[in-house]
Design a protein around this motif. Structure first.
Motif, PDB file in Angstrom:
ATOM      1  N   SER A 590      43.702  52.467  43.919  1.00 45.51           N
ATOM      2  CA  SER A 590      42.887  51.300  44.253  1.00 45.51           C
ATOM      3  C   SER A 590      42.693  51.201  45.761  1.00 45.51           C
ATOM      4  O   SER A 590      43.573  51.573  46.549  1.00 45.51           O
ATOM      5  CB  SER A 590      43.559  50.022  43.727  1.00 45.51           C
ATOM      6  N   LYS A 591      41.531  50.678  46.176  1.00 46.49           N
ATOM      7  CA  LYS A 591      41.224  50.598  47.605  1.00 46.49           C
ATOM      8  C   LYS A 591      41.777  49.332  48.243  1.00 46.49           C
ATOM      9  O   LYS A 591      41.798  49.212  49.463  1.00 46.49           O
ATOM     10  CB  LYS A 591      39.712  50.672  47.825  1.00 46.49           C
ATOM     11  N   ASN A 592      42.255  48.402  47.408  1.00 47.27           N
ATOM     12  CA  ASN A 592      42.818  47.155  47.915  1.00 47.27           C
ATOM     13  C   ASN A 592      44.327  47.158  47.706  1.00 47.27           C
ATOM     14  O   ASN A 592      44.822  47.548  46.634  1.00 47.27           O
ATOM     15  CB  ASN A 592      42.202  45.946  47.213  1.00 47.27           C
ATOM     16  N   LEU A 593      45.074  46.716  48.719  1.00 51.57           N
ATOM     17  CA  LEU A 593      46.530  46.775  48.685  1.00 51.57           C
ATOM     18  C   LEU A 593      47.110  45.435  49.109  1.00 51.57           C
ATOM     19  O   LEU A 593      46.628  44.802  50.051  1.00 51.57           O
ATOM     20  CB  LEU A 593      47.036  47.880  49.624  1.00 51.57           C
ATOM     21  N   ILE A 611      47.502  41.564  52.847  1.00 53.17           N
ATOM     22  CA  ILE A 611      46.469  42.195  52.033  1.00 53.17           C
ATOM     23  C   ILE A 611      45.635  43.101  52.942  1.00 53.17           C
ATOM     24  O   ILE A 611      45.266  42.723  54.060  1.00 53.17           O
ATOM     25  CB  ILE A 611      45.585  41.158  51.309  1.00 53.17           C
ATOM     26  N   ASP A 613      42.362  46.002  53.092  1.00 55.61           N
ATOM     27  CA  ASP A 613      41.191  46.660  52.524  1.00 55.61           C
ATOM     28  C   ASP A 613      41.116  48.068  53.113  1.00 55.61           C
ATOM     29  O   ASP A 613      41.010  48.234  54.332  1.00 55.61           O
ATOM     30  CB  ASP A 613      39.921  45.868  52.856  1.00 55.61           C
ATOM     31  N   ALA A 646      44.878  37.342  46.789  1.00 58.76           N
ATOM     32  CA  ALA A 646      43.936  38.422  46.491  1.00 58.76           C
ATOM     33  C   ALA A 646      42.869  37.955  45.504  1.00 58.76           C
ATOM     34  O   ALA A 646      41.682  38.288  45.645  1.00 58.76           O
ATOM     35  CB  ALA A 646      44.687  39.626  45.938  1.00 58.76           C
ATOM     36  N   TRP A 651      39.282  39.798  44.669  1.00 61.79           N
ATOM     37  CA  TRP A 651      39.807  41.098  44.244  1.00 61.79           C
ATOM     38  C   TRP A 651      40.214  41.026  42.772  1.00 61.79           C
ATOM     39  O   TRP A 651      40.897  40.098  42.345  1.00 61.79           O
ATOM     40  CB  TRP A 651      41.033  41.492  45.068  1.00 61.79           C
ATOM     41  N   GLU A 653      40.847  44.330  41.132  1.00 63.81           N
ATOM     42  CA  GLU A 653      41.647  45.537  40.961  1.00 63.81           C
ATOM     43  C   GLU A 653      42.336  45.841  42.288  1.00 63.81           C
ATOM     44  O   GLU A 653      41.674  46.073  43.296  1.00 63.81           O
ATOM     45  CB  GLU A 653      40.761  46.722  40.550  1.00 63.81           C
ATOM     46  N   PHE A 654      43.665  45.820  42.276  1.00 64.48           N
ATOM     47  CA  PHE A 654      44.409  46.082  43.498  1.00 64.48           C
ATOM     48  C   PHE A 654      45.825  46.519  43.133  1.00 64.48           C
ATOM     49  O   PHE A 654      46.240  46.475  41.969  1.00 64.48           O
ATOM     50  CB  PHE A 654      44.445  44.836  44.401  1.00 64.48           C
ATOM     51  N   THR A 655      46.559  46.945  44.153  1.00 59.99           N
ATOM     52  CA  THR A 655      47.935  47.416  43.977  1.00 59.99           C
ATOM     53  C   THR A 655      48.862  46.536  44.786  1.00 59.99           C
ATOM     54  O   THR A 655      48.555  46.185  45.936  1.00 59.99           O
ATOM     55  CB  THR A 655      48.075  48.877  44.430  1.00 59.99           C
TER      56      THR A 655
END
Length: 739
Positions: A590-593, A611, A613, A646, A651, A653-655
């Motif tokens: 995922s591109k978001n953390l 958070i 990006d 998030a 957001w 989809e994120f990790t």
């Protein structure tokens, strides 16, 4: 005719001519596969109405057959046509599999109410004899008589057979200790998992093991035991040898069966027991009856131990028996029952815990609680957490952080009142870096187990070395001139005449205090070798009056033995290479953390989240603080803080990266990590379910030091929530998360 597949391609066909040996590890799986066919035969006939199983109660499941590898029990009515159907199934299975039913090893058990002529007809059709009283199934008695001691006498015979032999007679003390723990104490475990053995039988087994420990043989009728068996059955960290009494083991193993019934396990045997013995009652309230079976009475005897260690977590409260099922966490079961009997006098119409709540809102009726329990206890009960996001009430084991039951936990709960206090000195002795032989020598010396002269003959107990003092462990190993000379010249020299101590354990504790783990282990090895040398020389003089001894020779023996043990037990140095210190990238997709962490101390917690990006490398940070009595809640609040933030930013989809491995595993398996905070955990799971895709990964703390500092600052300041946009470089290394 058979063939094998190799790399997905069939090899040439072959005809098997030899079967597998009985001990082959593949044979049980083949038995399972083959017997599954036989099970299908029986099930097919049962579907057609040609076979009928039995029901032990009106609402219990119908059981037609039970299987374990190649052992099978078939239940059917006493009817010739059903017996003929069974014979056809067996014959068909024999033709298909090539196996043959062993009729001499098979037996038929028929009710005493059956007509004698019908019995003869059934024996003729099936071609098997009657089940004998001595027959066993899977190593356990198939039938029980009036004398349970005679029924379980085979365990005593089996234990004696394993402890006899010339090889075992030559085992050292350490060898005996290992053999007792790994072999002797485990022999009756399978039988004890199902049946409550008579106390007299357990005492006989204890007597056999005790005799073997002290003498190395089970034939000696009289022997010297310088320490009681109850003291030896203490844990190692509490001054014992870690042995366990058979009756205590039996009770703990039966607790597992009681726990499965208490938690409404869906196993077939649980369904049968519930339908038979408590179809309209709670497992906690059902009482023992004269007509109860031996197995059921065994389970009821273990119920009290389960009740003492269990606690119900309230979700709806509808399934919790208010009078008998423990649901007040801080009360022992006896205190709980006393309290509830007083409440019964006021409100006997109550049935479940939900009667104390507002059912629509799942909140306590605080006024009613104060009326029933009094102001103080009522307010305390009103603070018990109600899990609003759970599915149904469930049971937890209080002594386990995760609430999971274990036989070991049940054993410690039952024996906690008998065990001594934990002593770090015993933990030092049983260190992995010390040879077990030396550990046992230290224990025997410090626990006063050695048969010194003051124990054998108090009237004549002069020291063999100085002939001036009475021989006891303190004099022999510490204050005797011979011992003082060895202490002063050993690899870790000490002048004992300048130290005040009252026992050997106190002396060693004072000497090793403050030393690091490696040095302390070497010191204990040195002193154990010193004790062993003194003891060997003493025994040499005792058995040979003209034996020669000298301080110089003893000193050389100590140095040589010390070097031998230290060299053999020295751990190899770990070479740290540059590649070994490099962190491996997680390579998240995922591109978001969201990187989170929590901090907890003295009832106060702080949590922080960052958070990030990946595309724009923009980042923001947030923190919050509060109070709670659980460190894991700080990590939960940190994840909740990061997720909500998030989601507010759109957001989906994120990790999430956290340094709490326990919480990460709990989220992945959806299992409660701490039974004292169920509401927070299930609320967190509900938040996860509201997102399309949220992945949780574990990272080490040194990767997220910036977030850790934010959480600590939030805990110290307790200034409430903080949200701000970050500037400058990222506070974490993006290469660690994305390749």
């Amino acid at each position: 005719m058979q063939f094998y597949l190799l790399n997905g391609k069939p090899l040439r066909k072959f005809y098997p001519e030899r079967g597998l040996r009985q001990g082959d590890p593949l044979s049980p799986y083949l038995f399972l596969l083959c017997n599954e066919v036989f099970s299908r035969f029986l099930y097919h006939e049962q579907q057609k109405g040609n076979l009928h199983g039995i029901r032990v109660a009106r609402n219990s499941p119908e059981i037609s057959h039970l299987m374990f590898a190649d052992d099978t029990i078939v239940f059917l009515g006493a009817n010739p046509s059903k017996a003929e159907t069974l014979v056809r199934c067996i014959k068909k299975f024999e033709d298909w599999s090539g196996q043959v039913c062993s009729k001499p090893k098979s037996g038929l058990l028929i009710s005493n109410n059956c007509n004698p002529g019908l019995k003869e007809n059934l024996w003729r059709i099936l071609g098997v004899g009657n089940v004998k009283n001595t027959d066993q199934h899977l190593g356990n008695p198939f039938l029980f008589g009036r004398s349970k001691r005679s029924d379980f006498n085979f365990i005593k015979t089996k234990l004696c057979d394993r402890l006899e032999g010339w090889r075992l007679k030559h085992l050292s003390k350490v060898g005996r200790m290992t053999f007792i723990k790994s072999v002797a104490l485990s022999i009756p475990s399978y039988t004890m998992s199902t049946f409550k053995l008579p106390s007299l039988s357990c005492n006989e087994l204890d007597s056999i093991v005790r005799r073997f420990w002290w003498t190395g043989s089970i034939d000696s009728k009289h022997f010297l035991a310088t320490k009681s068996w109850n003291a030896l059955c203490q844990p190692k960290q509490r001054g014992g040898l870690g042995f366990r009494r058979f009756e205590d083991i039996n009770q703990s193993l039966l607790s597992k069966l009681a726990w499965q019934l208490a938690t409404n396990d869906n196993r077939p045997w649980c369904q049968v027991m519930k339908a038979k013995y408590f179809p309209r009652e709670s497992f906690w309230s059902v009482s023992e009856k004269i007509t109860d079976s031996f197995v059921w009475r065994s389970i009821l005897k273990a119920r009290l131990g389960v009740a003492e260690g269990a606690c119900s977590i309230i979700v709806s409260g509808e399934c919790i028996d208010i009078w008998w099922q423990p649901w007040i966490p801080w009360l022992g079961y006896n205190d709980f029952r006393t309290t509830m009997e007083k409440v019964r006098e006021i409100a006997p119409y109550l049935v479940c815990v939900a009667d104390l709540m507002y059912r629509n809102t799942k909140r306590w009726n605080h006024g009613f609680l104060r009326f029933l329990f009094g102001d103080e206890l009522g307010a305390k009960i009103g603070a018990i957490q109600i899990v609003k996001n759970g599915k149904e009430d469930f049971l937890v084991w209080k002594s386990s952080t995760s609430g999971c039951f274990s036989v070991k936990g049940a054993y410690w709960m039952a024996q906690s009142g008998r065990f001594n206090e934990t002593n770090r000195f015993w933990s030092w002795i049983w260190n992995a870096n010390i040879h077990p032989r030396l550990s046992l020598m230290l224990w025997r010396t410090c626990a006063n187990v050695l048969p010194t002269a003051n124990t054998l003959n108090p009237n004549n107990c002069k020291c063999f070395f100085c002939d001036s003092g009475d021989e006891n462990p303190l004099h022999l190993f510490a204050t005797c001139p011979f011992a003082l000379a060895l202490w002063f010249s050993c690899p870790f020299p000490v002048r004992l005449d300048t130290i005040h101590f009252g026992s050997i354990s106190e002396l060693l504790c004072n000497l090793c205090e403050g030393a690091d783990i490696e040095k302390r282990s070497q010191m204990l090895v040195c002193y154990a070798v010193l004790f062993e040398t003194i003891w060997n020389v003493r025994n040499k003089i005792l058995h040979n009056v003209n034996a020669s001894w000298s301080v110089d020779q003893a000193r050389r023996d100590i140095v040589n033995r010390f070097n031998e043990f230290v060299t053999s037990h020295s751990s190899p140095s770990l070479s740290i290479t540059a590649s070994g210190t490099e962190e491996v990238s997680l390579n998240i997709h995922s591109k978001n953390l969201v990187v989170v962490d929590g901090s907890f101390s003295n009832g106060l917690f702080g949590c922080a989240a960052i958070i990030i990006d990946r595309d724009s490398l923009e980042w923001s940070c947030s923190s919050a603080a509060g109070s709670y009595a659980n460190a894991l809640v700080a990590e939960m609040e940190a994840i909740t803080l990061g997720m909500k933030w998030a989601l507010r930013n759109g957001w989906d989809e994120f990790t999430i990266a956290s340094d709490s491995e326990i919480l990460v595993d709990a989220i992945r398996t959806r299992r409660l990590p701490n039974w004292q905070s169920p509401e927070e955990f299930y609320s967190l799971l509900q938040l996860f379910d509201s997102s399309s895709f949220v992945n949780v990964v574990f990272v080490k703390r040194n990767v997220i030091t910036y977030v850790d500092e934010l959480a600590k600052n939030a805990r110290h300041s307790q200034s409430g929530s903080l949200n701000c946009k970050g500037e400058g470089f990222l506070p974490v290394n993006p290469a660690f998360f994305w390749c």
